[in-house]
Design an enzyme around this catalytic site. Structure first.
Site, mmCIF file in Angstrom:
data_model
loop_
_atom_site.group_PDB
_atom_site.id
_atom_site.type_symbol
_atom_site.label_atom_id
_atom_site.label_comp_id
_atom_site.label_asym_id
_atom_site.label_seq_id
_atom_site.Cartn_x
_atom_site.Cartn_y
_atom_site.Cartn_z
ATOM 1 N N HIS B 62 -7.018 4.595 11.576
ATOM 2 C CA HIS B 62 -7.267 6.002 11.884
ATOM 3 C C HIS B 62 -7.365 6.864 10.636
ATOM 4 O O HIS B 62 -6.655 6.653 9.651
ATOM 5 C CB HIS B 62 -6.257 6.555 12.891
ATOM 6 C CG HIS B 62 -4.836 6.647 12.428
ATOM 7 N ND1 HIS B 62 -4.339 7.762 11.800
ATOM 8 C CD2 HIS B 62 -3.787 5.787 12.540
ATOM 9 C CE1 HIS B 62 -3.037 7.580 11.543
ATOM 10 N NE2 HIS B 62 -2.687 6.389 11.977
ATOM 11 N N ASP B 168 -0.032 6.612 6.109
ATOM 12 C CA ASP B 168 -0.305 6.530 7.550
ATOM 13 C C ASP B 168 -1.502 7.420 7.842
ATOM 14 O O ASP B 168 -1.331 8.617 8.024
ATOM 15 C CB ASP B 168 0.954 6.964 8.300
ATOM 16 C CG ASP B 168 0.799 6.950 9.795
ATOM 17 O OD1 ASP B 168 -0.241 6.508 10.282
ATOM 18 O OD2 ASP B 168 1.744 7.390 10.477
ATOM 19 N N GLU B 198 -5.502 9.858 16.223
ATOM 20 C CA GLU B 198 -4.519 8.828 16.581
ATOM 21 C C GLU B 198 -3.137 9.441 16.719
ATOM 22 O O GLU B 198 -2.371 9.059 17.597
ATOM 23 C CB GLU B 198 -4.504 7.727 15.504
ATOM 24 C CG GLU B 198 -3.729 6.478 15.911
ATOM 25 C CD GLU B 198 -2.235 6.518 15.559
ATOM 26 O OE1 GLU B 198 -1.503 5.602 15.977
ATOM 27 O OE2 GLU B 198 -1.787 7.468 14.874
ATOM 28 N N GLU B 199 -2.841 10.402 15.853
ATOM 29 C CA GLU B 199 -1.467 10.925 15.779
ATOM 30 C C GLU B 199 -1.064 11.771 16.981
ATOM 31 O O GLU B 199 0.103 12.120 17.131
ATOM 32 C CB GLU B 199 -1.286 11.737 14.479
ATOM 33 C CG GLU B 199 -1.383 10.908 13.193
ATOM 34 C CD GLU B 199 -0.201 9.979 12.977
ATOM 35 O OE1 GLU B 199 0.727 9.965 13.811
ATOM 36 O OE2 GLU B 199 -0.213 9.241 11.976
ATOM 37 N N ASP B 221 -2.675 -0.420 10.835
ATOM 38 C CA ASP B 221 -1.898 0.814 10.695
ATOM 39 C C ASP B 221 -0.600 0.473 9.964
ATOM 40 O O ASP B 221 -0.287 -0.697 9.757
ATOM 41 C CB ASP B 221 -1.600 1.386 12.094
ATOM 42 C CG ASP B 221 -1.415 2.911 12.067
ATOM 43 O OD1 ASP B 221 -1.054 3.452 11.004
ATOM 44 O OD2 ASP B 221 -1.617 3.525 13.118
ATOM 45 N N HIS B 307 5.886 9.301 8.026
ATOM 46 C CA HIS B 307 5.756 10.714 8.405
ATOM 47 C C HIS B 307 6.561 11.639 7.486
ATOM 48 O O HIS B 307 6.904 12.748 7.869
ATOM 49 C CB HIS B 307 6.129 10.949 9.882
ATOM 50 C CG HIS B 307 5.063 10.485 10.825
ATOM 51 N ND1 HIS B 307 4.846 11.054 12.052
ATOM 52 C CD2 HIS B 307 4.127 9.504 10.704
ATOM 53 C CE1 HIS B 307 3.832 10.430 12.664
ATOM 54 N NE2 HIS B 307 3.392 9.484 11.863
#
Lengths: 370, 333
Positions: B62, B168, B198-199, B221, B307
């Site tokens: 992504h 990410d 995607e998130e 990922d 994250h």
């Protein structure tokens, strides 16, 4: 200029009929029947799909090969009968986002025949001080239809019967000075009623179907079961395979008195609201910019809905097949999901004006840089 | 691969506004594929044709990174924001964000009782944070309600470890680019799919997989690792190779596909480890549920501090992922 939207029809009584009709999620029949009757003469093709969505094709003037879906949901929040006790009180569950505090002391319509029912509550005389200060709870809510036994209650309202608010649309405060005699929508004034979410979207699409042809094939979709989780829209969008979709909604206006300098989600009277992102989806950036630019160019008020609130059929449509670019426009409504929702007619007119101005060239938006 | 990863990390691409990333990838991958297109939601699909009789294999990474959207600007020019994707409030203190127009914002919080200064203080809730864009009043704010921001880019290599705010999943994008470069005459048609959104629920992959209609799909990922002090237990270690997914919070990998990946790694001597991720999921979840169902799996890049503004991965793991994928799609499936 050919107007793609017909505002000369008697929109005011139509909005009242739409708002007053019962159409709780899963029991949208009366609303669907009315809309079908209003639009069938203007349809090149019209059908009801397996889930109950009403889909109306109005062909374009053949200058464009695009297919554009414009969608609004027919259902409203309400209740569903889940049982009865031995004294004949109906037990209920919610259909859609509804809180017990707005149910207490309401008149309701039970089932397709609209049996009058009421939601009572323990009178103040019998409440303890503690009870007086607490909110109602869903499991304390019963619907009284005058039945005396469980059998009688369930005979009149079998399990699964839909229960809707019994509330007529009215002006809040003084009616506007000018109310057109031909049934046209007054330019100003604030209306209160039970189901502007999303019958006001349905109204706009009816006006659209009764206007002149657009360059492209217009698929008007009146969906079911939006309020219980966007359940109707996916099958309709699957069948149509649109190149893009516009969702017409009603959304939260929480411009209520507050002390802090914080934005409300939307404000009444400042135009329809366009979505950048909500809890369910992010709008197509090209369509978003297109509508903002059109509003600016035509001086039609358009507000940005505060990001992060609510969700619409847009989510379901966006993820159909190979993906569909989606835009969402909504009429702000105070006290939404209650029998006393309040909208401002200027916002409805401005939505209609924006649709007139923006719809003909909408497919061009997808040629813009993403 | 490092050069490309650094470019990717520096490119603006919060969820919903991935176009700059898509354009960079299009340029980078063009020499190595037979066709490239972008679908209605913005997913970038690049196709490398294989031999006749081969399968259609979809590889997905992504393009989007977690970000923020401005929801309100007050009279003094401070912006309130909502997270787009799962942004940890613990990472906001002192962090900077960047808007598409280059505006920088720094985070502050309403902190009347100085909780942020206390070692055991509670973090303020989302609505207590604001973004300071240096404006003296509302009219002077260089951003508007609805504008999106991503965390300020940062890239650093230290030995084999690579650190950035958006490993990410820009590290996954870099792996896919490396596969495209390495690939010559694969047995299968390879669809490199760089997904959007995607998130916020693996959305782009829903549409892209329908379009591609693959015989099988593999998401690339990042995953968590548990090789840090008192980490939640998990058998994934940085630098120990490609993590072949068994399951996560959203899906169970297709058993046959997972075993085939293990066999490929064994045969080629590519370091790998098995990944059982307790929560979270990847685009593989959406791939799996497309149409009549697609055998789907994932190869993960172990990462630390996911994250956060300093996600760390290991170059050797990225190389292992690229080699494993290259070998797998080259051979007949």
């Amino acid at each position: 200029m050919n107007n793609p939207l017909n505002r000369q029809i008697a929109l005011y009584p139509l909005l009242k009929t739409l708002s007053d009709l019962p159409g709780v999620s899963g029991a949208e029949g009366p609303v669907r029947d009315l809309i079908a009757q209003e639009v069938h003469r203007y349809a090149d093709k019209m059908w009801v799909d397996a889930l109950g969505n009403l889909i109306v094709l109005k062909k374009g003037d053949s200058s464009s090969t695009k297919r554009v879906a414009v969608m609004a949901h027919m259902d409203e929040v309400g209740l569903v009968v889940s049982g009865a006790d031995d004294k004949g009180f109906l037990k209920i569950k919610s259909a859609g986002g509804i809180i017990p505090n707005i149910l207490v002391a309401q008149r309701m319509k039970v089932g397709p025949d609209g049996i009058p029912g009421i939601i009572g509550y323990k009178p103040v005389h019998l409440q303890s001080q503690e009870e007086r200060n607490k909110s109602a709870k869903m499991d304390e809510i019963f619907v009284d239809i005058g039945a005396k036994t469980e059998e009688e209650a369930l005979n009149k309202a079998p399990l699964g019967t839909a229960v809707s608010f019994d509330r007529e649309m009215k002006f809040a405060g003084e009616p506007p000075a000018v109310v057109p005699e031909d049934g046209g929508l007054p330019e100003t004034g604030r209306l209160t009623g039970k189901a502007f979410d999303d019958r006001v979207g349905c109204l706009a699409i009816i006006a659209l179907l009764r206007g002149e042809r657009l360059p492209y094939d217009l698929y008007a979709v009146f969906t079911v079961q939006e309020e219980v989780g966007l359940r109707g829209a996916p099958t309709a969008a699957w069948a149509i395979q649109p190149d893009m979709a516009l969702i017409l909604e009603s959304t939260v206006a929480d411009d209520l008195p507050r002390e802090e300098d914080l934005s409300p989600t939307t404000r009444l009277g400042e135009g329809p609201a366009i979505t950048v992102s909500d809890r369910a989806s992010i709008a197509d950036p090209r369509l978003l910019r297109y509508f903002l630019a059109k509003a600016e160019e035509t001086q039609i008020p358009l507000q940005i809905k505060q990001p992060g609130v609510g969700g619409t059929d847009g989510r379901a449509v966006q993820l159909t097949r190979a993906g569909v670019p989606v835009a969402i426009l909504a009429v702000p409504s105070r006290y939404i999901h209650s029998p006393v929702s309040l909208i401002d007619l200027r916002d409805v007119h401005n939505l209609l004006r924006l649709l007139e101005a923006a719809l003909p060239d909408m497919p061009a938006a997808l040629q813009m840089k993403r | 691969m490092i050069e490309q990863l650094e470019k990717l990390v520096h490119t603006f691409g919060p969820t919903g506004q991935e176009q700059a990333v898509a354009e960079l990838i299009r340029t980078e991958i063009a020499p190595f594929v037979d066709e490239i297109r972008q679908d209605p939601l913005g997913n970038l699909i690049a196709v490398k044709k294989g031999k006749p009789g081969g399968k259609k294999i979809m590889l997905a990474a992504h393009m989007d990174e977690i970000g923020l959207v401005v929801s309100h600007i007050d009279e003094n020019g401070f912006c309130r924001v909502r997270p787009v994707g799962y942004v940890l409030t613990a990472t906001l203190v002192g962090s900077r964000v960047r808007f598409a127009n280059g505006t920088i914002g720094v985070f502050g919080a309403e902190d009347e009782d100085k909780a942020l200064w206390k070692p055991t203080g509670k973090l303020p809730a989302w609505d207590k944070w604001y973004l300071d864009v240096g404006a003296e009043n509302k009219a002077a704010a260089p951003v508007q309600v609805g504008d999106m921001a991503a965390f300020y880019p940062f890239f650093h290599q230290q030995g084999n470890r690579l650190i950035a705010q958006s490993m990410d999943d820009r590290s996954g994008c870099a792996v896919l680019l490396a596969v495209a470069k390495q690939l010559s005459a694969p047995a299968n048609d390879v669809y490199f799919v760089f997904t959007v959104q995607e998130e916020i629920g693996t959305k782009g992959a829903v549409a892209a997989t329908y379009d591609v209609h693959p015989d099988m799909g593999i998401a690339v990922d990042v995953t968590f690792s548990a090789d840090t002090p008192k980490a939640a237990p998990m058998a994934v270690v940085l630098g120990q190779g490609a993590a072949i997914k068994v399951m996560d919070g959203g899906m169970i990998a297709h058993y046959g596909l997972r075993q085939a990946l293990v066999e490929t790694a064994e045969a080629a001597g590519i370091p790998y480890q098995m990944e059982v991720l307790p929560g979270g999921t990847t685009d593989a979840r959406s791939i799996q549920l497309s149409r009549e169902g697609v055998p789907a799996g994932a190869i993960s890049i172990p990462s630390r501090y996911m994250h956060s503004k300093a996600e760390m991965v290991d170059l050797r793991d990225m190389i292992a992922c690229a080699n494993l994928l290259t070998r797998f799609v080259t051979e007949s499936a």
